[in-house]
Design a protein around this motif. Structure first.
Motif, mmCIF file in Angstrom:
data_model
loop_
_atom_site.group_PDB
_atom_site.id
_atom_site.type_symbol
_atom_site.label_atom_id
_atom_site.label_comp_id
_atom_site.label_asym_id
_atom_site.label_seq_id
_atom_site.Cartn_x
_atom_site.Cartn_y
_atom_site.Cartn_z
ATOM 1 N N GLU A 24 0.832 -1.204 0.000
ATOM 2 C CA GLU A 24 0.000 0.000 0.000
ATOM 3 C C GLU A 24 0.870 1.258 0.000
ATOM 4 O O GLU A 24 1.971 1.266 0.538
ATOM 5 N N LYS A 25 0.345 2.326 -0.587
ATOM 6 C CA LYS A 25 1.005 3.630 -0.591
ATOM 7 C C LYS A 25 -0.022 4.732 -0.385
ATOM 8 O O LYS A 25 -1.194 4.594 -0.747
ATOM 9 N N PHE A 28 4.358 7.765 -0.417
ATOM 10 C CA PHE A 28 4.820 7.133 0.817
ATOM 11 C C PHE A 28 4.363 5.686 0.913
ATOM 12 O O PHE A 28 3.187 5.372 0.726
ATOM 13 N N GLU A 29 5.311 4.810 1.243
ATOM 14 C CA GLU A 29 4.977 3.422 1.524
ATOM 15 C C GLU A 29 4.571 3.291 2.990
ATOM 16 O O GLU A 29 5.128 3.950 3.855
ATOM 17 N N THR A 74 11.697 10.670 0.086
ATOM 18 C CA THR A 74 10.383 10.899 -0.531
ATOM 19 C C THR A 74 10.006 12.378 -0.474
ATOM 20 O O THR A 74 9.435 12.928 -1.426
#
Length: 719
Positions: A481-482, A486-487, A533
């Motif tokens: 998922e992100k 961002f993870e 990021t």
């Protein structure tokens, strides 16, 4: 074996018994004055017995005198210590008076001085002193012991409690026996039969110590009733608690109670519970009622220290000695009823709303259910909240739910995300994590959000192996998922209860410790990835910033090289040059790309970016020094810069280099509000502001060595 050898052996054994029992009892409660005094009494008996073991075998007067003087530490002090201990046990007010305590201890001290310094071989003791010593010592010991026995008898006789009566009876009997034996063998029989019996008081007293042992083991003697009570309380309730003794006097107040009422513990000690309530409510806590049955009252007002009131629900529970079925105290559990009243008030508001707008009964029911739902659920995620979890934990069925596993989860990098993109973005991250955990858990698992970035999963009938499998699946789902760029990253910790021997609090603590241990190992890489990021997002938001950062980074590298910096310092400056504007991630794109002149409030917003960059980089230990350089890269040589108005060499060298490279590249680059300036103009500006805005020595190195220009005046240069 002679009689003296036998007495010596018994005395050595008695010394060991006294000391062993004294230490055993003292370790039960080292802070208690009763336990401390009992240890001293056992020590005095032990010294007396030990010394007499050698005195019995003494071959000459000098040896006997030495051991007898050592024994005097015991036989001169034991009566005083017994009386003092009995005063403590019976809670006699005499023990609180310093003058009385001094008088109690004085005779023992006087007779010890006389025994040591006025008696012995080669000492001619005046006859008057000898008479005073023997007569006085007899009166001192026997009067003290009789008074102590009388106090114990009165204590038991006056008490309505079976437990205390039994304790008193055993102690009186086992104290009288050695008293009478000593009186017979040392006074009466020698006077009648003219026979001298060897001194055996230290052996007779074993009978008294045996009596104390019986009441300690059978009736919890020396153990404070409130300690027993508090153990039961901690197993049953997390509410506000007051502990009272069998007379209804307050003995202990929980920390929650002190925080809500404002009283220090000393201010309520020895009062009855009625002290905390209005005059009209004090009769509800009559001692006779409390002894006959458990009590329960709702919506009763307790008086705070500031004279305000707090509505509470009160439960009074008896604490009984299970062996004797004797009431030894009371527990008062006070539950803050403000939340209940708030719900009641909302229900009333719903009722009147129904009357005003003629809502159907179904709509009222739906609103009530919504209020109840919100009181037990987290508004952001829809999961259960802390209140629901705490109530759920008190309803754990240890027969049905074991093995029980508690898993704690913590979202990594949430603070960085909030600082960089705002709390709305952070809320999206929390919601996504909640969805992943909810989806990855099983039907019987209970998932709750208990804090900003913390979740708890209750897993009934789940072994440690099964819990690891569930957590492994949750981690795999999170990696897929992100939220934007961002993870998701979540740290987990768990603990399993196989039997009911562990407490829920212990289970929670171990799961939390395990989670934080995992978080410590995972967080650095997560924060580093988050920084990457943030930089990537900033550059995507403004391409000119990306190009500008890379050019500043290269100019910093060249400057550091010309200054003969080490390879590590060069690489550090290159990295800081790339990160120097990371704080602009929170600045609006409209401000960053505004084509016209910025307003004062917009300049204030721009000037925040060094501090924001500093906070972001400080979250990574390895970048803490770089964070200082980023913070100071808009300081000026003359001290008029921001944010800290540093001056001259107070500004870190790296920040001074970044300031020159940043200003130079900004001038020769195209901006939204102007065209790029020629290099000559930019160089002239650097030279012009050397000594005011910039470090003059670094300007010279930058212009001549990095740019390859020659300075020929204060306002210009030539190739």
């Amino acid at each position: 074996m002679t009689i003296h050898s036998l007495l010596s052996a018994f005395s050595l054994l008695a010394a060991v018994i006294y000391m062993s029992f004294g230490i055993y009892t003292y370790r039960q409660s080292p802070q208690s004055r009763i336990h401390q005094s009992f240890l001293l009494l056992c020590l005095s008996y032990s010294i007396w017995s030990f010394a007499y073991a050698f005195a019995y075998l003494a071959q000459d007067a000098f040896a006997f005198s030495f051991w007898n003087k050592l024994a005097a530490l015991g036989w001169c002090s034991f009566s005083t210590l017994i009386l003092y201990l009995v005063l403590l046990i019976t809670e006699n007010p005499l023990v609180k008076n310093r003058g009385i305590k001094f008088i109690i201890f004085l005779p023992g001290f006087v007779f010890y001085i006389l025994a040591v310094f006025f008696f012995g071989p080669n000492l001619e003791t005046p006859a008057q002193v000898v008479k005073f010593f023997y007569a006085g010592d007899f009166l001192y010991n026997f009067s003290y012991l009789l008074f102590a026995i009388a106090l114990l008898f009165k204590w038991g006789y006056a008490s309505p409690h079976i437990r205390i009566k039994k304790q008193s009876r055993i102690l009186v009997i086992t104290s009288l026996i050695p008293f009478l034996l000593n009186l017979m063998t040392q006074t009466i029989l020698p006077a009648l039969l003219y026979i001298d019996f060897p001194g055996m008081g230290q052996l007779y007293s074993l009978i008294m110590i045996l009596g104390v042992f019986v009441v300690v083991t059978r009736y919890n003697f020396f153990k404070l009733p409130e300690s027993i009570i508090m153990q039961e309380i901690m197993n049953e309730t997390l509410d506000m608690v007051i502990v009272a003794d069998q007379e209804g006097r307050i003995r202990k107040v929980s920390s929650q109670m002190k925080a809500l009422l404002g009283y220090d513990a000393d201010e309520v000690m020895d009062h009855t519970l009625g002290f905390l309530f209005r005059e009209g409510d004090q009769g509800k806590f009559d001692l006779l009622q409390m002894k006959n049955r458990d009590l329960k009252y709702t919506d009763i007002e307790v008086i705070k220290k500031d004279k305000g009131t707090l509505p509470v629900n009160v439960v009074c529970k008896q604490i009984k000695d299970r062996r004797l079925q004797d009431v030894i105290g009371f527990v008062f559990i006070l539950q803050d009823s403000r939340l209940v009243n708030e719900l009641r008030q909302k229900n009333e508001e719903l009722f009147w709303e129904k009357e005003r707008y003629k809502l159907s009964l179904q709509s009222v029911k739906e609103k009530q259910e919504k209020i109840e739902y919100l009181s037990y659920h987290d508004q952001l995620t829809g999961l259960y909240n802390r209140r629901f979890l705490e109530e759920k934990l008190t309803r754990i069925d240890f027969n049905q739910d074991l093995p029980l596993t508690i898993t704690m989860a913590d979202v990594n990098g949430l603070k960085l995300v909030n600082d960089s993109f705002g709390h709305a973005y952070g809320d999206l991250l929390i919601r996504k994590v909640a969805e992943v955990i909810q989806e990855g858990c099983r039907q019987d698992d209970v998932v709750a959000r208990i804090g900003g970035d913390e979740f708890i999963i209750l897993m009934p009938r789940t072994t440690e192996l099964e819990a690891r499998r569930v957590i492994k699946g949750l981690k795999a789902m999170a990696l897929q998922e992100k939220i934007g760029a961002f993870e998701l990253s979540v740290s987990f910790g768990y603990e399993t209860m196989e039997t009911s021997e562990k407490s829920i609090r212990e289970l929670l603590k171990k799961a939390e410790d395990y989670m934080y241990k995992n978080k410590l190992s995972e967080s650095p890489s997560i924060r580093s990835n988050t920084i990457d990021t943030i930089i990537k997002t900033l550059h995507e938001k403004n391409k000119r910033e990306e190009q500008h950062s890379h050019r500043v980074s290269e100019l910093c590298r060249k400057t550091a090289t010309e200054l003969d910096c080490s390879n590590d310092e060069i690489e550090e400056l290159k990295t800081v040059g790339l990160l120097h504007d990371i704080g602009k991630i929170v600045i609006s794109e409209a401000i960053l790309n505004k084509p016209g002149k910025l307003r004062d409030d917009e300049w204030k917003e721009i000037e925040r970016h060094p501090e924001i960059g500093y906070r972001l980089l400080c979250t990574i230990k390895e970048m803490s020094e770089m964070a200082e350089y980023v913070l100071a890269h808009h300081e000026r040589w003359d001290g008029t810069g921001y944010p800290k108005a540093l001056k001259g060499k107070e500004i870190p060298l790296q920040a001074r280099i970044i300031a020159i490279a940043d200003a130079y590249d900004a001038m020769i680059s195209e901006r939204s509000y102007r065209q790029a300036l020629p290099e000559e103009v930019a160089v002239a500006e650097l030279i012009k502001n050397a000594g005011t805005q910039f470090d003059p020595e670094l300007v010279k190195v930058f212009v001549e060595k990095v740019l390859g220009k020659k300075i020929y005046s204060e306002s210009g240069c030539v190739n």
